[in-house]
Design an enzyme around this catalytic site. Sequence first.
Site, short mmCIF file in Angstrom:
data_model
loop_
_atom_site.label_atom_id
_atom_site.label_comp_id
_atom_site.label_asym_id
_atom_site.label_seq_id
_atom_site.Cartn_x
_atom_site.Cartn_y
_atom_site.Cartn_z
N TYR A 55 0.84 -1.20 0.00
CA TYR A 55 0.00 0.00 0.00
C TYR A 55 0.88 1.26 0.00
O TYR A 55 0.63 2.22 -0.74
CB TYR A 55 -0.89 -0.08 1.24
CG TYR A 55 -1.87 1.04 1.45
CD1 TYR A 55 -3.01 1.15 0.66
CD2 TYR A 55 -1.69 1.96 2.48
CE1 TYR A 55 -3.93 2.16 0.89
CE2 TYR A 55 -2.61 2.96 2.71
CZ TYR A 55 -3.73 3.06 1.92
OH TYR A 55 -4.64 4.06 2.15
N LYS A 79 0.96 4.22 -2.72
CA LYS A 79 0.54 5.55 -2.30
C LYS A 79 1.61 6.61 -2.52
O LYS A 79 1.29 7.79 -2.73
CB LYS A 79 0.10 5.53 -0.83
CG LYS A 79 -1.24 4.84 -0.61
CD LYS A 79 -2.30 5.39 -1.55
CE LYS A 79 -3.70 5.36 -1.02
NZ LYS A 79 -4.67 5.81 -2.05
P1 NAI Z 1 -13.52 2.90 1.46
O1 NAI Z 1 -13.20 1.46 1.43
O2 NAI Z 1 -14.69 3.37 2.25
O3 NAI Z 1 -13.70 3.47 -0.01
C1 NAI Z 1 -12.97 3.02 -1.11
C2 NAI Z 1 -13.94 2.81 -2.26
O4 NAI Z 1 -13.22 2.42 -3.42
C3 NAI Z 1 -14.96 1.70 -1.96
O5 NAI Z 1 -16.28 2.20 -2.10
C4 NAI Z 1 -14.63 0.64 -3.01
O6 NAI Z 1 -15.77 -0.08 -3.47
C5 NAI Z 1 -13.98 1.45 -4.10
N1 NAI Z 1 -13.11 0.64 -4.96
C6 NAI Z 1 -12.22 -0.30 -4.56
N2 NAI Z 1 -11.62 -0.84 -5.63
C7 NAI Z 1 -12.13 -0.23 -6.72
C8 NAI Z 1 -11.89 -0.34 -8.11
N3 NAI Z 1 -11.01 -1.23 -8.60
N4 NAI Z 1 -12.60 0.45 -8.97
C9 NAI Z 1 -13.50 1.34 -8.49
N5 NAI Z 1 -13.78 1.48 -7.17
C10 NAI Z 1 -13.10 0.72 -6.30
O7 NAI Z 1 -12.20 3.63 1.98
P2 NAI Z 1 -11.82 5.18 2.18
O8 NAI Z 1 -11.20 5.28 3.50
O9 NAI Z 1 -12.95 6.07 1.84
O10 NAI Z 1 -10.66 5.33 1.08
C11 NAI Z 1 -10.65 6.28 0.05
C12 NAI Z 1 -9.22 6.55 -0.34
O11 NAI Z 1 -8.54 7.20 0.73
C13 NAI Z 1 -8.40 5.29 -0.66
O12 NAI Z 1 -7.56 5.55 -1.75
C14 NAI Z 1 -7.60 5.09 0.60
O13 NAI Z 1 -6.43 4.36 0.35
C15 NAI Z 1 -7.33 6.51 0.99
N6 NAI Z 1 -6.95 6.71 2.39
C16 NAI Z 1 -7.86 6.54 3.39
C17 NAI Z 1 -7.47 6.76 4.70
C18 NAI Z 1 -8.42 6.68 5.81
O14 NAI Z 1 -8.04 7.01 6.95
N7 NAI Z 1 -9.67 6.28 5.59
C19 NAI Z 1 -6.07 7.08 5.04
C20 NAI Z 1 -5.22 7.27 3.91
C21 NAI Z 1 -5.66 7.07 2.64
#
Ligand code: NAI
Length: 306
Positions: free
Chosen positions: A166, A170
């Site tokens: 990851y 990132k």
């Molecule tokens: P989440 O799991 O709620 O949202 C991620 C979304 O991406 C999900 O709805 C999922 O269905 C969708 N997804 C996954 N693979 C996919 C694909 N191949 N094509 C299209 N959609 C796809 O997680 P969150 O926390 O909202 O994450 C959003 C972004 O923020 C991610 O890139 C994550 O790595 C990043 N992030 C989140 C942090 C946190 O504290 N929540 C910290 C650092 C980064």
Amino acid sequence: MSEIRFDDRVAIVTGAGGGLGRAHALELARRGAKIVVNDLGGSRDGSGGSSDAAQAVVKEIEALGGQAIANGSSVSDVDGVKRMIDDTMAKWGRIDILIANAGILRDRSFSKMSVEDIDLVLAVHLRGSFLPIHAAWDIMKAQNYGRIVVTTSSTGLYGNFGQANYGAAKLGVVGMMNTLKIEGAKNDIKINAVCPIAATRMTEDIMSEQMLDALKPEYVTPGVLNLVKEDAPTGMILSAGAGAFSMARIVETAGVFVGQGEALTVEAVAAKWDQITDVNTTRPAFKSGGEHGQNIFASVAAAAAK
Ligand code: NAI
């Protein structure tokens, strides 16, 4: 301060079926943007998929009086991403904003990490940022307007146990941003990175109830919208979480010219180690790789002139 609006702007938000992406999409819609809600709808580790998640957010946007379409493509699938871009152009004829947000986790300590664990994570985060940006790039160039956000993580910037795959992905998106801020400049394409922290399904099992409460995804979104507004910065990494915001930078110490030829030995470098690594001499961040190279030659020239 006057209200920051996105009327007549068309925005694609990937992974917007939940978590942070949903919060970004809803706020953009509230402020007048037309939204493409992309989400594969799979599980946290990237398995499965259905467009229900994207559809549900489209309904929420419509209930607010906004306009949105759903897209269930995987961001790592070339044909699916092409369809998403084609559908957007057929419906609204432009793409102003792209927020590359989709993500999955495959956490394991490094010894246990499989090749599949890194391939999948790189595919969704790195290739999955590259493909939509690449497919929208020439459209933004032709419009002479584009605002892009990639989503990085403190794991990429600083590290975290069990997340080598990851973290690599990132920081990869930050590397891509650093070049695209240069290539996009003459066509008013601005690209930035957000480093969020939020309570979503990605973090629900590693945070306490109290932390989850303070870390609503909606507390990240106002920062992200500042990265895609008309007078957005470019090449910036914005840390955002719990309503607190700061800027992250990659910086270097002033360093020292050790020598060349016979003077440049392993021991000579070791002897200067304290000076090489003296954080009190940290300089402002370089604006490009070229500027970094010029700086090295400048320090050689300065030493030669002494
Ligand atoms: P989440 O799991 O709620 O949202 C991620 C979304 O991406 C999900 O709805 C999922 O269905 C969708 N997804 C996954 N693979 C996919 C694909 N191949 N094509 C299209 N959609 C796809 O997680 P969150 O926390 O909202 O994450 C959003 C972004 O923020 C991610 O890139 C994550 O790595 C990043 N992030 C989140 C942090 C946190 O504290 N929540 C910290 C650092 C980064």
